[in-house]
Motif scaffolding. Structure first.
Motif, PDB file in Angstrom:
ATOM      1  N   VAL A 100      75.344 -61.625-102.825  1.00  0.00           N
ATOM      2  CA  VAL A 100      73.954 -60.755-102.803  1.00  0.00           C
ATOM      3  C   VAL A 100      73.627 -60.652-101.431  1.00  0.00           C
ATOM      4  O   VAL A 100      72.907 -59.413-101.070  1.00  0.00           O
ATOM      5  CB  VAL A 100      73.088 -61.801-103.604  1.00  0.00           C
ATOM      6  N   ARG A 101      73.662 -61.561-100.535  1.00  0.00           N
ATOM      7  CA  ARG A 101      73.502 -61.331 -98.969  1.00  0.00           C
ATOM      8  C   ARG A 101      74.224 -60.186 -98.417  1.00  0.00           C
ATOM      9  O   ARG A 101      73.540 -59.197 -97.530  1.00  0.00           O
ATOM     10  CB  ARG A 101      73.868 -62.599 -98.240  1.00  0.00           C
ATOM     11  N   THR A 159      58.870 -56.372 -95.688  1.00  0.00           N
ATOM     12  CA  THR A 159      58.483 -57.672 -96.070  1.00  0.00           C
ATOM     13  C   THR A 159      59.396 -58.194 -97.339  1.00  0.00           C
ATOM     14  O   THR A 159      59.621 -59.501 -97.512  1.00  0.00           O
ATOM     15  CB  THR A 159      56.986 -58.190 -96.332  1.00  0.00           C
ATOM     16  N   VAL A 160      59.607 -57.419 -98.266  1.00  0.00           N
ATOM     17  CA  VAL A 160      60.429 -57.808 -99.596  1.00  0.00           C
ATOM     18  C   VAL A 160      61.931 -58.329 -99.170  1.00  0.00           C
ATOM     19  O   VAL A 160      62.247 -59.240 -99.724  1.00  0.00           O
ATOM     20  CB  VAL A 160      60.576 -56.852-100.540  1.00  0.00           C
ATOM     21  N   PHE A 161      62.491 -57.911 -98.100  1.00  0.00           N
ATOM     22  CA  PHE A 161      64.083 -58.276 -97.700  1.00  0.00           C
ATOM     23  C   PHE A 161      63.431 -60.183 -97.201  1.00  0.00           C
ATOM     24  O   PHE A 161      64.495 -60.631 -97.644  1.00  0.00           O
ATOM     25  CB  PHE A 161      64.419 -57.767 -96.426  1.00  0.00           C
ATOM     26  N   VAL A 164      62.871 -62.005-100.412  1.00  0.00           N
ATOM     27  CA  VAL A 164      63.962 -62.526-100.947  1.00  0.00           C
ATOM     28  C   VAL A 164      65.011 -63.388-100.476  1.00  0.00           C
ATOM     29  O   VAL A 164      65.368 -64.391-100.921  1.00  0.00           O
ATOM     30  CB  VAL A 164      64.905 -61.199-101.567  1.00  0.00           C
ATOM     31  N   LEU A 165      64.937 -63.314 -99.104  1.00  0.00           N
ATOM     32  CA  LEU A 165      65.784 -64.283 -98.361  1.00  0.00           C
ATOM     33  C   LEU A 165      65.293 -65.561 -98.510  1.00  0.00           C
ATOM     34  O   LEU A 165      66.125 -66.579 -98.665  1.00  0.00           O
ATOM     35  CB  LEU A 165      65.829 -63.700 -96.730  1.00  0.00           C
TER      36      LEU A 165
ATOM     37  N   LEU B 165      66.075 -59.919-109.351  1.00  0.00           N
ATOM     38  CA  LEU B 165      65.485 -58.855-110.017  1.00  0.00           C
ATOM     39  C   LEU B 165      64.295 -59.391-110.852  1.00  0.00           C
ATOM     40  O   LEU B 165      63.014 -58.861-110.831  1.00  0.00           O
ATOM     41  CB  LEU B 165      66.556 -58.173-110.975  1.00  0.00           C
ATOM     42  N   ASP B 166      64.461 -60.455-111.520  1.00  0.00           N
ATOM     43  CA  ASP B 166      63.378 -61.238-112.164  1.00  0.00           C
ATOM     44  C   ASP B 166      62.229 -61.544-111.205  1.00  0.00           C
ATOM     45  O   ASP B 166      61.235 -61.328-111.408  1.00  0.00           O
ATOM     46  CB  ASP B 166      63.863 -62.151-113.013  1.00  0.00           C
ATOM     47  N   HIS B 167      62.702 -61.913-110.095  1.00  0.00           N
ATOM     48  CA  HIS B 167      61.731 -62.433-109.060  1.00  0.00           C
ATOM     49  C   HIS B 167      60.731 -61.197-108.624  1.00  0.00           C
ATOM     50  O   HIS B 167      59.457 -61.403-108.344  1.00  0.00           O
ATOM     51  CB  HIS B 167      62.397 -63.089-107.601  1.00  0.00           C
TER      52      HIS B 167
END
Lengths: 235, 235, 235, 235
Positions: A100-101, A159-161, A164-165, B165-167
């Motif tokens: 995923v990363r 900021t979403v990156f 998620v990280l 995705l759910d996040h």
């Protein structure tokens, strides 16, 4: 020998882990032929799709190879260090997280090269310095490594990156700890190489070379992943 | 005219939103020249990097264009529907989220083509049927759309893709709701095109064409993003 | 100072070459500001698009950098070796050719991992051995390098890749000669690194890791390109 | 039934062509199982690698599918139009050429978005108009199509892309002629779709959206390739 079903999704992982364990501890050796799909189904009492999923992952990790018409063979043995540093059952999780990363961070590096402000570049540069120092001191690499990757994500201006990280934080740091554990035991050459991969990323972001930054980040994570599963410490 | 600073990171978004709003409501029209960077700094009392970030996003969305040596110009006006369907201040968030999805889902589609089991393919095919029916009934597209993308992520065999995705679930569904709101008001041709993009993805996964699946997913999200910001409903 | 127009297409190259020459011989130094677009137009009697094209290439090569609102600055000086090994006027051609190779060979490496037969893999492995030996002997690297890349293209199973490579043969070999000339003068470390990049490509093709092979080839050509234009011999 | 060996490289193509021919003319039908590898070896007196190469291509084209443990099956039948418009023995060549174009033209489109001058953009726009008119007149599409792709390559600012395209000119035009022949017989919907794919490319180049331009070109060529081998004319 039977797998205890937790959630359906995890059966393939457990099977992956068990076969990996046998490769690591030498019960299965390089060149050995794996049992057939049907034999594995019977031995572990799992369905055929579960077996295929596990085999496909072992194949993707370069641990087994398929010879058409004659089944699967052990290709290489991962580092013995690997088992000292993490429970085998977690390795599948570490590799899934790296997958995923690779998707996320190739993009955040590319965007960072396009959009980074000067203060964001400064944070990246300082993170690189801290990482270099940690390699010299041979401690603190995991924190420094995570800080570098987070600084790149922040410089993407999205900021979403970062979010998620941070969401994946625990698993990522665990994977980094394993990788750095192996590196620490390895040659000077190997530590130099890991450091250089980070420098190529930072340099491309500095030069606003978006494509180069994405490429260098992807290559870095690809090589990191290989370093985790590969027996040769000097990779 | 002053922006109320929430968190530093968000200032660029707010500015983006305000300029976007002026383009949508017609205060700024196609071909109009935007004020200079310094003028914007002064008018909104924000720093130059904040202005640049906002301009860069407007540029990336194809809403403004730069003519070297003579500043930024409004290139096109997004759909008026957009403002009916969401608060302008949220649009930046929707676009940020799509940016992350492009990275994640290109990869999950590619891996789904490589690893999907038959039951996983069946779930994807059923999700496609539900989506087609929702387009005909002109309701329920958002749920059906999300279910399709989640099914593809699940077929990647890597639970972390589903987890992320759910996040992001809330934001993704909101972006889909906006996009489908615009599509619903649009031509038959447009609905057919959106449906077809999903079919190309599913077909590539069915044929185990990994590269094609990743490409088709990426193209689908790229076009979705354009449909949100573009004034031409028939895009 | 006036450029002699050959064919229209080449004017940008000539201008690129002249500015590059001034950077290499030190008339323009790191940190120096380039003349403005209008000044360059006047000095070389060329049109503005020609100037922009030349600047964009210098920028893409990381030789100049743009500071918004204040023009272009010399970022780094390419290796002095570069000028000993090739006429500056040819450098633009070498870089153009590498750009095309990045597109072509990423793909041929990826396809080679998917389709290579055992005999084709043997040819690649032998080419790698010859390349390693040539690095040790410090001669014959160019022929060995070309043979390796041609073997990968042949293993793609698509003769058109080989055909196009052979069509570009002269320019590719010239670029390789320049790069190896610089490497030969460089550190042991640098030669080891170039060799390793080839090994990562071959290893991925061996393991039938299509994505890894494409990535490794792309990274190798990206770094080769940097090695040509970069002043730091140990890159 | 024996293949006459021309050059070694071409044996796989001939075998591919012969099997494709049997699928097109209905001797092999959808759902039919292909003979085993050994049976094909014997029937055509070719080696196993040659058989595998041919099967792998049929698989890549989505014409056959593999069911693990039980061999290869005919998945779909290409358009009957295909055989009217070209000798089957040439189809392999057309597909090989498209494979190379996908690599080359994704990149030339991306670079065109970054570097195109206004005159180059004008040439692209005019080529698009000519292409649109040719679709309406239902003649001249092949020339117009080639002119469009050449204009994009020229706008990359790298003459080597144009040079390679011209080098492949004959085969590209032949592939285009076949594709347009099938499109001409197809629905209005199909012609609209082909036209739209070109428009998305041109629009991204106009907006200097490099990534979008590369993506749109790649998607266009991917779909073109499918249109050649697919039986469903309305694809």
């Amino acid at each position: 020998m039977k797998l205890i079903p937790e959630r359906k999704q995890r059966l393939g992982d457990q099977l992956y882990g068990q076969i990996l364990e046998q490769i690591v501890d030498g019960r299965l050796r390089e060149g050995d032929r794996l049992p057939s799909e049907s034999q594995i189904c019977a031995a572990f009492q799992v369905s055929r799709p579960t077996v295929r999923e596990a085999l496909m992952r072992l194949h993707a990790d370069g641990l087994v190879t398929t010879r058409q018409g004659s089944g699967s063979y052990v290709q290489k043995r991962p580092s013995g260090h690997l088992t000292r540093l993490t429970r085998i059952s977690d390795v599948a999780g570490l590799l899934r997280c790296t997958e995923v990363r690779m998707a996320l961070e190739e993009r955040s590096a590319l965007l960072a090269a396009e959009r980074r402000t000067q203060p964001q570049m400064d944070v990246i540069a300082r993170a690189l310095d801290v990482l270099r120092a940690s390699f010299q001191r041979k401690e603190g690499q995991t924190d420094a490594d995570y800080a570098f990757h987070r600084a790149v994500a922040a410089a993407s201006g999205n900021t979403v990156f970062v979010e998620v990280l941070d969401h994946l934080n625990d698993t990522i740091q665990q994977a980094m700890a394993v990788a750095h554990g192996i590196t620490r035991d390895g040659s000077e050459e190997r530590a130099r190489r890991v450091m250089e991969e980070h420098e190529v990323v930072a340099d491309a972001i500095l030069r606003r070379d978006a494509e180069g930054a994405g490429l260098a980040m992807r290559y870095h994570l690809y090589r990191s992943r290989q370093r985790i599963t590969d027996r040769q410490r000097d990779l």
